[in-house]
Design a protein around this motif. Structure first.
Motif, PDB file in Angstrom:
ATOM      1  N   HIS A 174       0.821  -1.216   0.000  1.00 23.34           N
ATOM      2  CA  HIS A 174       0.000   0.000   0.000  1.00 23.34           C
ATOM      3  C   HIS A 174       0.856   1.267   0.000  1.00 23.34           C
ATOM      4  O   HIS A 174       0.365   2.354  -0.268  1.00 23.34           O
ATOM      5  CB  HIS A 174      -0.915   0.039   1.231  1.00 23.34           C
ATOM      6  N   ARG A 175       2.129   1.111   0.340  1.00 21.45           N
ATOM      7  CA  ARG A 175       3.018   2.267   0.469  1.00 21.45           C
ATOM      8  C   ARG A 175       4.467   1.821   0.337  1.00 21.45           C
ATOM      9  O   ARG A 175       4.785   0.638   0.524  1.00 21.45           O
ATOM     10  CB  ARG A 175       2.794   2.958   1.809  1.00 21.45           C
ATOM     11  N   ILE A 176       5.309   2.783   0.048  1.00 20.85           N
ATOM     12  CA  ILE A 176       6.750   2.532  -0.064  1.00 20.85           C
ATOM     13  C   ILE A 176       7.470   3.622   0.722  1.00 20.85           C
ATOM     14  O   ILE A 176       7.104   4.805   0.655  1.00 20.85           O
ATOM     15  CB  ILE A 176       7.221   2.568  -1.535  1.00 20.85           C
ATOM     16  N   ILE A 317      -9.072  13.777  -3.156  1.00 19.18           N
ATOM     17  CA  ILE A 317      -8.426  12.462  -3.057  1.00 19.18           C
ATOM     18  C   ILE A 317      -8.579  11.921  -1.642  1.00 19.18           C
ATOM     19  O   ILE A 317      -8.693  12.693  -0.674  1.00 19.18           O
ATOM     20  CB  ILE A 317      -6.923  12.573  -3.461  1.00 19.18           C
ATOM     21  N   GLY A 318      -8.612  10.605  -1.485  1.00 22.95           N
ATOM     22  CA  GLY A 318      -8.764   9.983  -0.169  1.00 22.95           C
ATOM     23  C   GLY A 318      -7.595   9.076   0.177  1.00 22.95           C
ATOM     24  O   GLY A 318      -6.997   8.446  -0.703  1.00 22.95           O
ATOM     25  N   LYS A 344      -6.550   8.558  -8.363  1.00 31.10           N
ATOM     26  CA  LYS A 344      -6.256   7.116  -8.354  1.00 31.10           C
ATOM     27  C   LYS A 344      -4.764   6.810  -8.403  1.00 31.10           C
ATOM     28  O   LYS A 344      -4.368   5.642  -8.358  1.00 31.10           O
ATOM     29  CB  LYS A 344      -6.971   6.439  -9.531  1.00 31.10           C
ATOM     30  N   ALA A 345      -3.938   7.841  -8.497  1.00 28.99           N
ATOM     31  CA  ALA A 345      -2.483   7.651  -8.598  1.00 28.99           C
ATOM     32  C   ALA A 345      -1.831   7.896  -7.231  1.00 28.99           C
ATOM     33  O   ALA A 345      -2.385   8.611  -6.392  1.00 28.99           O
ATOM     34  CB  ALA A 345      -1.902   8.605  -9.640  1.00 28.99           C
ATOM     35  N   LEU A 361      -0.514   4.958  -1.627  1.00 26.34           N
ATOM     36  CA  LEU A 361      -1.624   4.755  -2.563  1.00 26.34           C
ATOM     37  C   LEU A 361      -2.901   5.356  -2.000  1.00 26.34           C
ATOM     38  O   LEU A 361      -3.175   5.235  -0.790  1.00 26.34           O
ATOM     39  CB  LEU A 361      -1.834   3.257  -2.820  1.00 26.34           C
ATOM     40  N   PRO A 362      -3.717   5.984  -2.843  1.00 22.17           N
ATOM     41  CA  PRO A 362      -4.992   6.524  -2.375  1.00 22.17           C
ATOM     42  C   PRO A 362      -6.035   5.420  -2.240  1.00 22.17           C
ATOM     43  O   PRO A 362      -5.815   4.296  -2.687  1.00 22.17           O
ATOM     44  CB  PRO A 362      -5.375   7.501  -3.484  1.00 22.17           C
ATOM     45  N   VAL A 363      -7.166   5.757  -1.619  1.00 19.96           N
ATOM     46  CA  VAL A 363      -8.275   4.808  -1.516  1.00 19.96           C
ATOM     47  C   VAL A 363      -9.470   5.390  -2.255  1.00 19.96           C
ATOM     48  O   VAL A 363      -9.603   6.600  -2.405  1.00 19.96           O
ATOM     49  CB  VAL A 363      -8.665   4.513  -0.047  1.00 19.96           C
ATOM     50  N   ASN A 364     -10.320   4.491  -2.701  1.00 18.01           N
ATOM     51  CA  ASN A 364     -11.559   4.905  -3.367  1.00 18.01           C
ATOM     52  C   ASN A 364     -12.561   5.303  -2.300  1.00 18.01           C
ATOM     53  O   ASN A 364     -13.249   4.464  -1.726  1.00 18.01           O
ATOM     54  CB  ASN A 364     -12.084   3.748  -4.226  1.00 18.01           C
TER      55      ASN A 364
END
Length: 369
Positions: A174-176, A317-318, A344-345, A361-364
């Motif tokens: 989910h992340r770096i 963005i979320g 979404k990016a 990363l974002p969430v929907n």
């Protein structure tokens, strides 16, 4: 064997090596700490076959020898002894007598020669960095390793040495998190995947002093950290790490400069309304001079505005608030820069020199809110 040492030295040494004692094992000898006084130095060792730690302690060797003692019992005894000199003496039947002032313990030991010594590593190459730097690098990346054993590589961190730079990378899907530092000495390029457990335990032992050096040596299978009369040997995780550079981008449609403390405090407040385990996103609305942050849950809702400097497009963005908090907490800069493309990016938080990069990363939020 008979040794005499100060309680504080003994407690410190036992505390260091105990981090390599396995919580579960089918080999009882590995539940022990080895006291080795066969030379002129008193060494304590623990080894779980993946991670091994050896440290030296000051003391007087009256009779040479070695003994393996149950780590849990030994640790509890020495911690609760009076602050005085401790005498440890072994008998022919491996009974070990621990004496301190009027306290006297008699416990069973195991033969020292049955203990699994640390592997002898023929060092192929090494780098030297300060204890402060290593401790900071671990602190600033370790939170984004995965705790799932289903993908072993994600439970470790990539140590990538290239062009005399060390880049440390962790990710969990989910992340770096990436930290990069310049090395003072010339060293050959190398990639190593170090277990997260090893780095967590090393971080606890490091003093963090800027003028104290850690020498990091490595082969294809092992990595060795040497500092403060302590040696930590760990197996490396096998396999080729993920191709991180393909996931990184310098393109952006929106660039936001914001006070880090304000942003962190705002997100922290917002999470008061989220129960543990709930996956409620924080929704960020980026306008010309203001960033609006909103969160809504069964408990209630919150919104707050923060002044920003923005280049590019407005954006809604979320994000998982925890992922933002984890990254912001370890950044020491007063202001941070966020680079975004669309809803979404990934969002990138990085400094101008790219000494740190955090990809989230974002969430929907339409599906989750």
């Amino acid at each position: 064997m008979k040794i005499i040492c100060n309680k504080s030295n003994l407690v410190k040494g036992v505390s260091i090596v105990s981090k390599a004692v396995p919580s579960k094992t089918t080999m009882p000898i590995l539940e022990c700490i080895l006291i080795d006084a066969t030379t002129d130095i008193i060494r304590l060792t623990a080894n779980d076959m993946e991670l091994g730690i050896q440290t030296e302690i000051d003391g007087q060797i009256v009779d040479r020898g070695m003994i393996a003692i149950d780590a849990r019992i030994f640790s509890e005894i020495v911690r609760k002894l009076p602050d005085s000199e401790v005498v440890i003496e072994t008998k022919e039947n491996l009974q070990t007598v621990i004496t301190c002032e009027k306290a006297k313990f008699d416990i069973a030991g195991k033969p020292g020669d049955e203990f699994s010594y640390l592997p002898v590593i023929e060092k192929e190459d090494s780098i030297r960095i300060s204890q402060f730097t290593l401790k900071e690098i671990i602190r600033q990346t370790i939170f984004s390793i995965s705790d799932s054993e289903s993908n072993k590589l994600m439970t470790g961190e990539l140590f990538e040495i290239k062009d005399n730079r060390l880049r440390v990378i962790s990710l969990d899907g989910h992340r770096i998190s990436i930290r990069r530092i310049d090395l003072k000495d010339d060293v050959a390029d190398k990639k190593l995947v170090v277990p997260g457990k090893t780095l967590i335990e090393i971080s606890k032992i490091l003093s963090g002093e800027a003028d104290s050096v850690v020498e990091i040596s490595y082969t294809n299978n092992h990595i060795v950290f040497e500092f403060d009369h302590t040696i930590v040997v760990s197996r490396l995780i096998e396999g080729e790490y993920f191709r991180i550079d393909q996931m990184l981008s310098n393109d952006y449609e929106t660039k936001v400069r914001i006070n880090k403390k304000e942003l962190l405090s705002c997100i922290d407040r917002a999470t008061l309304l989220v129960k543990e385990g709930d996956k409620k996103p924080i929704i960020i609305n980026i306008g010309d001079e203001l960033m609006e942050l909103k969160i809504k849950s069964q408990i209630g809702s919150m919104n707050e505005e923060i002044m920003i400097t923005k280049e590019g497009k407005d954006l809604l963005i979320g994000f998982n608030p925890k992922f933002l908090i984890d990254a912001l907490r370890v950044i020491d800069d007063e202001e941070v820069t966020l680079y975004l493309m669309n809803a979404k990016a990934p969002c990138f938080i990085r400094d101008d020199d790219e000494s740190y990069i955090y990809l989230i990363l974002p969430v929907n939020f339409n599906a989750v809110a």
